[in-house]
Design a protein around this motif. Structure first.
Motif, short mmCIF file in Angstrom:
data_model
loop_
_atom_site.label_atom_id
_atom_site.label_comp_id
_atom_site.label_asym_id
_atom_site.label_seq_id
_atom_site.Cartn_x
_atom_site.Cartn_y
_atom_site.Cartn_z
N PRO A 70 25.25 31.96 46.09
CA PRO A 70 25.93 32.42 45.39
C PRO A 70 25.02 34.00 45.44
O PRO A 70 23.69 33.96 45.88
N ARG A 121 22.73 33.74 35.68
CA ARG A 121 24.74 34.31 35.52
C ARG A 121 24.69 33.33 33.45
O ARG A 121 25.51 34.10 32.80
N ASN A 122 24.19 32.09 33.95
CA ASN A 122 24.57 31.32 32.76
C ASN A 122 23.78 32.11 31.29
O ASN A 122 24.25 32.28 30.39
N THR A 155 29.90 38.41 35.33
CA THR A 155 30.29 37.21 36.33
C THR A 155 30.92 37.43 37.76
O THR A 155 29.70 36.71 38.51
N ASP A 192 32.94 28.66 36.10
CA ASP A 192 32.21 28.17 37.13
C ASP A 192 32.75 28.04 38.69
O ASP A 192 33.79 27.36 38.88
N ASP A 206 35.36 35.80 43.21
CA ASP A 206 34.91 37.09 42.09
C ASP A 206 36.03 37.56 42.24
O ASP A 206 36.38 38.54 41.63
N GLN A 220 37.44 36.49 38.93
CA GLN A 220 36.81 36.03 37.54
C GLN A 220 37.77 37.18 36.68
O GLN A 220 37.90 36.68 35.38
N GLU A 248 23.80 36.83 39.41
CA GLU A 248 23.65 35.70 40.58
C GLU A 248 24.52 34.22 39.87
O GLU A 248 23.76 34.23 38.61
N GLU A 249 25.50 33.70 40.64
CA GLU A 249 25.94 32.47 39.65
C GLU A 249 24.41 31.25 39.69
O GLU A 249 23.89 31.42 40.51
#
Length: 482
Positions: free
Chosen positions: A474, A130-131, A121, A379, A383, A386, A125-126
């Motif tokens: 992000p 990341r997904n 995470t 989400d 950071d 996390q 990159e969000e």
């Protein structure tokens, strides 16, 4: 993602695969271990329960340790501990040696797994990148467990000690790759020292609550022990909250626990994973004790539930991009309700073809729900926290698995206690136990639907999506390869 980013992801996914395959192989091997070492029923049960206690008791602390002491450092150190004590388990000659080895292995997993997840995470990159990484991570976990059932059956034929030695070989390979692949982090900045009272009360509370849940499986022996463990655990949890409110550098920032979306995701993960393990436990008993299937036959029959290992990184990302996390999670819960419901009228002479729809739907439901729940649980989290978010998620899943197995065991034992022990009476007890996972996924669906309704209320006047939870673009950290 670049080749370097994929290499990092594969190494981190190797950790969750290792954890899943380790648990599954041992579950298949316990009868052989019990016979070879002449263990009592209680000792054999503790061989399994010790791992759950270590994992559930220290996952929250493990996640926060990754934030405070360094994710790479925690990942490598505890992967090494996992390797060593898995090997010691394979050398055990007494029941207590196995119990100690499994407890420490569980503690190692409690520190190692949240560290791996927080490395994902914070390194990708969000958003879609990341997904995708989290969905691959979730699919690998499920694949490890599904393949572990089959591999455990095969290795047990060679000798149960290989069930412990095989993870040593895999862990050694992951460790060598991780040293070269996982990027070196800057030393975390800490102020105010460590919250040792908070760490002690958190670990104590989690251990006692996990112990109480595990002892529910033996409710026939009396309720005093689990009730006392629950009471002591809740008392320590209350003390933990008081300590965190006054600590200058708290282990857990209590405002973190007011994130409604994160709490819904963690609770949803507890219910979904609990239902999954509870259902699988009942089906395993049905096939082996009532139908007389061997452990290898049972493992091969259930391997189809590992379809999520393929669907999670391929189908689920497209659905998440199209419909959003919450809707895909709700779809997973609804599909699980249907799959478990189809199995409720199970008979004494059902063919595998009759069971197949439930098994394939269960694997598909896991692919739809678990990965998106992991995304929702992390989400928008900074950071610096996390690791804590990952620790909360894995604490929820470990408690969920313990609750699911203990609840179906308690119901099965209560219903079968007053029967004549015939096949028909045993089948009635199995059907009663199957109601537990159905209830759990119904509750999870209601929680998810409530979150969807709340999200609609927050939508703009034009009916568009709600504003992002946090501002700013992000960013990808070193090692993401973005």
């Amino acid at each position: 993602m670049s080749a370097r980013a994929w290499a990092l992801l594969l190494v981190l996914c190797g950790t969750i695969f290792l954890e899943g395959i380790d648990v599954a192989m041992l579950a298949v091997a316990v009868p052989s271990i019990r016979a070879d070492l002449d263990l009592s029923t209680g000792t054999a049960a503790w061989v399994m329960s010790a791992y759950v206690l270590g994992y559930a008791g220290f996952t929250l602390l493990g996640g926060r340790a990754a934030d405070l002491l360094g994710r790479r450092r925690m990942f490598l150190v505890w992967l090494t501990v996992f390797l060593l004590f898995s090997g010691l388990g394979g050398l055990a000659t007494e029941g207590w040696m196995l119990i100690v080895a499994r407890f420490v292995t569980g503690v190692a997993a409690a520190f190692m797994t949240p560290a791996a997840m927080s490395l994902i995470t914070t390194s990708y990159e969000e958003g879609p990148q990341r997904n995708k990484a989290l969905l691959v991570f979730a699919g690998t976990a499920a694949g490890g467990f599904s393949l572990g059932l089959v591999i455990g059956g095969l290795l047990t034929q060679l000798g149960w000690r290989w069930v412990f030695f095989a993870p040593v070989i895999l862990a050694a390979g992951i460790l060598l790759a991780a040293v070269r692949t996982v990027p070196v982090e800057p030393r975390p900045v800490r102020t105010g020292g460590f919250d040792l009272p908070g760490a002690a009360t958190a670990a104590g509370a989690m251990l006692l609550l996990a112990f109480g849940i595990v002892r529910l499986e033996h409710a026939a022996e009396g309720w005093a022990l689990p009730a006392g463990a629950f009471a002591a655990g809740l008392l320590l949890a209350g003390l933990f909250v008081l300590i965190e409110r006054r600590a200058s550098a708290p282990l857990v920032r209590l405002a973190m626990l007011r994130r409604a979306s994160m709490i819904r995701a963690d609770l949803g993960a507890l219910l979904f994973v609990g239902s999954f393990f509870g259902f699988q436990f009942v089906v395993t008993l049905y096939l082996q004790e009532l139908r007389g299937w061997s452990s290898l036959q049972t493992a091969l029959a259930l391997v189809v539930m590992g379809a999520d290992a393929v669907l999670a990184p391929t189908l689920t990302p497209r659905l998440v991009n199209r419909f959003g996390n919450a809707r895909v999670i709700l779809g997973g819960f609804v599909l699980a309700i249907a799959s478990y419901g189809l199995f409720l009228p199970i008979g004494l002479d059902w063919t595998y073809l009759a069971m197949f729809p439930t098994l394939i739907l269960t694997g598909t439901a896991f692919a739809l729900a678990y990965g998106p729940l992991s995304i929702a649980a992390t989400d928008g989290v900074p950071d610096a926290e996390q690791g804590l978010a990952g620790g909360l998620l894995h604490t929820s899943t470990q408690f969920g698995s313990a609750v699911g197995i203990s609840a179906v065991t308690a119901v099965y034992g209560a219903v079968s206690a007053g029967t004549d022990g015939s096949a028909a009476a045993t089948l009635t007890a199995f059907r009663a136990a199957l109601v537990v996972p159905v209830v759990m996924v119904v509750l999870g669906a209601l929680i998810t639907a409530y979150g969807l309704r709340t999200g609609r209320r927050k939508a703009g006047p034009s009916g568009g999506p709600a504003a992002p939870v946090h501002a700013g673009e992000p960013r990808a950290t070193e090692g993401a390869g973005a």
